[in-house]
Enzyme design. Sequence first.
Site, short mmCIF file in Angstrom:
data_model
loop_
_atom_site.label_atom_id
_atom_site.label_comp_id
_atom_site.label_asym_id
_atom_site.label_seq_id
_atom_site.Cartn_x
_atom_site.Cartn_y
_atom_site.Cartn_z
N ARG A 133 0.86 -1.18 0.00
CA ARG A 133 0.00 0.00 0.00
C ARG A 133 0.89 1.24 0.00
O ARG A 133 1.97 1.24 0.63
CB ARG A 133 -0.89 0.03 1.25
CG ARG A 133 -2.02 -0.98 1.25
CD ARG A 133 -3.08 -0.69 0.16
NE ARG A 133 -4.17 -1.66 0.18
CZ ARG A 133 -4.26 -2.71 -0.65
NH1 ARG A 133 -3.32 -2.93 -1.57
NH2 ARG A 133 -5.29 -3.52 -0.58
N HIS B 277 -1.26 0.28 -9.74
CA HIS B 277 -1.89 -0.68 -8.82
C HIS B 277 -2.46 -1.88 -9.60
O HIS B 277 -3.66 -2.16 -9.57
CB HIS B 277 -2.99 0.01 -7.99
CG HIS B 277 -3.35 -0.77 -6.75
ND1 HIS B 277 -3.80 -0.18 -5.59
CD2 HIS B 277 -3.32 -2.11 -6.48
CE1 HIS B 277 -4.03 -1.10 -4.67
NE2 HIS B 277 -3.75 -2.29 -5.20
P1 NAP Z 1 -1.07 -11.86 4.64
O1 NAP Z 1 -1.17 -13.25 4.14
O2 NAP Z 1 -2.02 -11.40 5.68
O3 NAP Z 1 0.43 -11.65 5.14
C1 NAP Z 1 0.81 -10.50 5.82
C2 NAP Z 1 2.22 -10.69 6.34
O4 NAP Z 1 2.66 -9.47 6.95
C3 NAP Z 1 2.32 -11.77 7.41
O5 NAP Z 1 3.49 -12.53 7.22
C4 NAP Z 1 2.41 -10.96 8.70
O6 NAP Z 1 3.14 -11.59 9.75
C5 NAP Z 1 3.18 -9.75 8.23
N1 NAP Z 1 2.99 -8.62 9.14
C6 NAP Z 1 1.83 -7.99 9.46
N2 NAP Z 1 2.06 -7.01 10.35
C7 NAP Z 1 3.39 -7.03 10.62
C8 NAP Z 1 4.23 -6.31 11.47
N3 NAP Z 1 3.76 -5.32 12.27
N4 NAP Z 1 5.54 -6.61 11.50
C9 NAP Z 1 6.04 -7.61 10.73
N5 NAP Z 1 5.28 -8.35 9.90
C10 NAP Z 1 3.98 -8.07 9.84
O7 NAP Z 1 -1.22 -10.82 3.42
P2 NAP Z 1 -1.06 -11.10 1.87
O8 NAP Z 1 -2.23 -11.85 1.34
O9 NAP Z 1 0.30 -11.66 1.62
O10 NAP Z 1 -1.16 -9.61 1.29
C11 NAP Z 1 -0.27 -8.59 1.70
C12 NAP Z 1 -0.74 -7.23 1.19
O11 NAP Z 1 -0.51 -7.12 -0.21
C13 NAP Z 1 -2.24 -6.96 1.30
O12 NAP Z 1 -2.61 -6.58 2.62
C14 NAP Z 1 -2.44 -5.83 0.30
O13 NAP Z 1 -2.27 -4.58 0.93
C15 NAP Z 1 -1.31 -6.04 -0.71
N6 NAP Z 1 -1.80 -6.41 -2.06
C16 NAP Z 1 -1.46 -5.62 -3.11
C17 NAP Z 1 -1.87 -5.94 -4.38
C18 NAP Z 1 -1.46 -5.14 -5.57
O14 NAP Z 1 -2.00 -5.34 -6.66
N7 NAP Z 1 -0.52 -4.23 -5.44
C19 NAP Z 1 -2.65 -7.11 -4.59
C20 NAP Z 1 -2.99 -7.88 -3.49
C21 NAP Z 1 -2.56 -7.52 -2.22
P3 NAP Z 1 2.57 -12.92 10.46
O15 NAP Z 1 2.62 -13.97 9.39
O16 NAP Z 1 3.52 -13.18 11.54
O17 NAP Z 1 1.17 -12.60 10.90
C1 GLV Z 2 -5.22 -5.34 -3.95
O1 GLV Z 2 -4.61 -4.34 -3.74
C2 GLV Z 2 -5.64 -6.29 -2.96
O2 GLV Z 2 -5.54 -6.00 -1.77
O3 GLV Z 2 -6.10 -7.38 -3.35
#
Ligand code: NAP
Ligand code: GLV
Length: 305
Positions: A220, A268
């Site tokens: 983000r 994005h």
């Molecule tokens: P996820 O499965 O919830 O993984 C989040 C990771 O971040 C986990 O490993 C978590 O640690 C870690 N984390 C959270 N808070 C933290 C902190 N304070 N300190 C250290 N580590 C921390 O999320 P995801 O599905 O991989 O997605 C991640 C993000 O990608 C989404 O929230 C979204 O904002 C972004 N995204 C972007 C796009 C795009 O097109 N650009 C598309 C999809 C998603 P733990 O494992 O220990 O809980």
């Molecule tokens: C995109 O940014 C998502 O969170 O899936």
Amino acid sequence: MSVLVAITGRDNTKLIARLTELLPNETIEGWPSCKNPSDVEFVLAWNAPNDLWQQLPNLRAVSSFGAGVDSINLSLLHEHVDVVRIVDKQLADDMAEYVLTHVLAQKLRLQEYFVKQSQGNWKPKRGYKYKHVGILGFGELAKACADKLLINGFTLSAWSKTAKESQHVKLYTGTRLDEMLPQIDFLVCLLPLTDETKGIINAQLLAKLPKHACVINVARGQHIIESDLLSALDSGNLRSATLDVFTEEPLPSSHPFWQHNKVTITPHCAAISDLNSVAVQIAENVDRLNRGLELNNRVNRTKGY
Ligand code: NAP
Ligand code: GLV
């Protein structure tokens, strides 16, 4: 029950049609047309208006349209409302492909050659030898990126909130992030946006990276203090940045990132939710809600992700 699609800024006609096909016994409506708000038990949301929630007295579950849930103001939802998100292999594959592509692009100097092309300047150089990628976050998307980078010969480190195990990725938690940062050549941000992670990529963090490092932000925009990133690039303390997400989207035309010769911008688009995958996951969760089963891909509302 009625399911409300409250996704602003896009045409939801096809999504509503697909949900109607998958859930023939439910009423599927698209906000703001909602005949009977008290029938709404499930909302599919992305940037829904903040005053929506108080109009839905029988709301039981809200799903994000994407992997992140930061577009939903969790503090406005009743405690008993379940929040879920999209976890999808295609989304993870797309993210992994994007991250590999942009790490390779930075390694092979593509941004530098785009600038040289605009100057008609023919000046070949070997690609950089850098191979160490550090990821902030080690969740669904980061793990897919790590796997893809590993099979392409990169060395991987990652930082998460809780301790984890991996055979091939060096893992860090808490303040040990400070040990990871000086060792890496590429920093990829894949954290959820929470109070703890907002502004995490700031002057202090950037100063711990080697000067040749590149930042790739696919999480983000608010994870980065944009003025600190610009200062690091302009002072030569950071080689380049690839940015897919921004504090304000669409990125305003006057923003300095647009013209910056060390910044690669994408709109994005790193991993865009697939309409059919979302519809199938929503239909399954609506069915689970009807049957009193625990919903899939629940978000921990206290942690905020
Ligand atoms: P996820 O499965 O919830 O993984 C989040 C990771 O971040 C986990 O490993 C978590 O640690 C870690 N984390 C959270 N808070 C933290 C902190 N304070 N300190 C250290 N580590 C921390 O999320 P995801 O599905 O991989 O997605 C991640 C993000 O990608 C989404 O929230 C979204 O904002 C972004 N995204 C972007 C796009 C795009 O097109 N650009 C598309 C999809 C998603 P733990 O494992 O220990 O809980
Ligand atoms: C995109 O940014 C998502 O969170 O899936």
